[in-house]
Scaffold this motif. Structure first.
Motif, short mmCIF file in Angstrom:
data_model
loop_
_atom_site.label_atom_id
_atom_site.label_comp_id
_atom_site.label_asym_id
_atom_site.label_seq_id
_atom_site.Cartn_x
_atom_site.Cartn_y
_atom_site.Cartn_z
N LYS A 63 0.84 -1.20 0.00
CA LYS A 63 0.00 0.00 0.00
C LYS A 63 0.87 1.25 0.00
N GLU A 64 1.95 1.25 0.79
CA GLU A 64 2.84 2.41 0.83
C GLU A 64 3.48 2.65 -0.53
N ILE A 65 3.87 1.58 -1.22
CA ILE A 65 4.48 1.72 -2.56
C ILE A 65 3.45 2.24 -3.55
N GLU A 66 2.24 1.70 -3.51
CA GLU A 66 1.18 2.16 -4.42
C GLU A 66 0.84 3.63 -4.16
N ASP A 67 0.78 4.02 -2.88
CA ASP A 67 0.52 5.43 -2.54
C ASP A 67 1.63 6.33 -3.06
N PHE A 68 2.87 5.87 -2.89
CA PHE A 68 4.01 6.66 -3.36
C PHE A 68 3.99 6.81 -4.88
N LEU A 69 3.73 5.69 -5.56
CA LEU A 69 3.72 5.75 -7.02
C LEU A 69 2.56 6.56 -7.58
N SER A 70 1.52 6.74 -6.80
CA SER A 70 0.37 7.51 -7.30
C SER A 70 0.47 9.00 -6.97
N THR A 71 1.53 9.45 -6.35
CA THR A 71 1.69 10.87 -6.06
C THR A 71 1.94 11.63 -7.36
N PRO A 72 1.51 12.88 -7.46
CA PRO A 72 1.66 13.66 -8.70
C PRO A 72 3.13 13.79 -9.16
N ALA A 73 4.04 13.95 -8.22
CA ALA A 73 5.45 14.12 -8.58
C ALA A 73 5.98 12.86 -9.28
N VAL A 74 5.67 11.72 -8.76
CA VAL A 74 6.15 10.45 -9.34
C VAL A 74 5.43 10.20 -10.65
N MET A 75 4.15 10.47 -10.71
CA MET A 75 3.38 10.27 -11.94
C MET A 75 3.95 11.13 -13.07
N ALA A 76 4.36 12.36 -12.75
CA ALA A 76 4.94 13.24 -13.76
C ALA A 76 6.28 12.70 -14.25
N THR A 77 7.04 12.08 -13.37
CA THR A 77 8.35 11.52 -13.72
C THR A 77 8.18 10.29 -14.61
N LEU A 78 7.15 9.53 -14.38
CA LEU A 78 6.94 8.29 -15.13
C LEU A 78 6.40 8.54 -16.54
N ARG A 79 5.89 9.70 -16.82
CA ARG A 79 5.32 10.00 -18.14
C ARG A 79 6.34 10.31 -19.16
#
Length: 107
Positions: free
Chosen positions: A91-107
């Motif tokens: 859950k902590e990993i999923e929450d981290f990966l769903s943050t806007p900063a990480v989502m912007a990096t993954l795009r």
């Protein structure tokens, strides 16, 4: 919730002691040895209930003592890694990966 269970249900009961007692009743007697393999005459034996109870208690204490160190080790592993088993880490990993900063990096 699933998890690691550090409580081991090892409680040897009377059945273990009764199996030993039954084995003692199947010991061939002198008559069996003298008559050859044709007949089986077991030694007549009986065990008092107080002896059975005492040995059941003793066996239970010994089994508990024998598994104390492994139980402590399992408890340490449970304390250290329970978050992996119960889904907290996922859950902590999923929450981290769903943050806007990480989502912007993954795009």
């Amino acid at each position: 919730s699933s998890g690691i269970n550090a409580e081991w249900p090892l409680r040897p009961g009377k059945s273990v002691i009764m199996t030993v007692c039954k084995s003692l009743q199947n010991v061939p007697g002198v008559q069996s040895w003298l008559s050859g393999a044709a007949t089986f005459v077991p030694v007549k034996s009986a065990v008092q209930e107080t002896i059975i109870d005492l040995n059941t208690k003793l066996l239970s204490e010994r089994v508990k003592g024998y598994f104390e160190k492994p139980r402590q080790h399992l408890k340490q592993l449970q304390d250290k890694y329970q978050y992996l088993v119960d889904g907290t880490a996922q859950k902590e990993i999923e929450d981290f990966l769903s943050t806007p900063a990480v989502m912007a990096t993954l795009r």
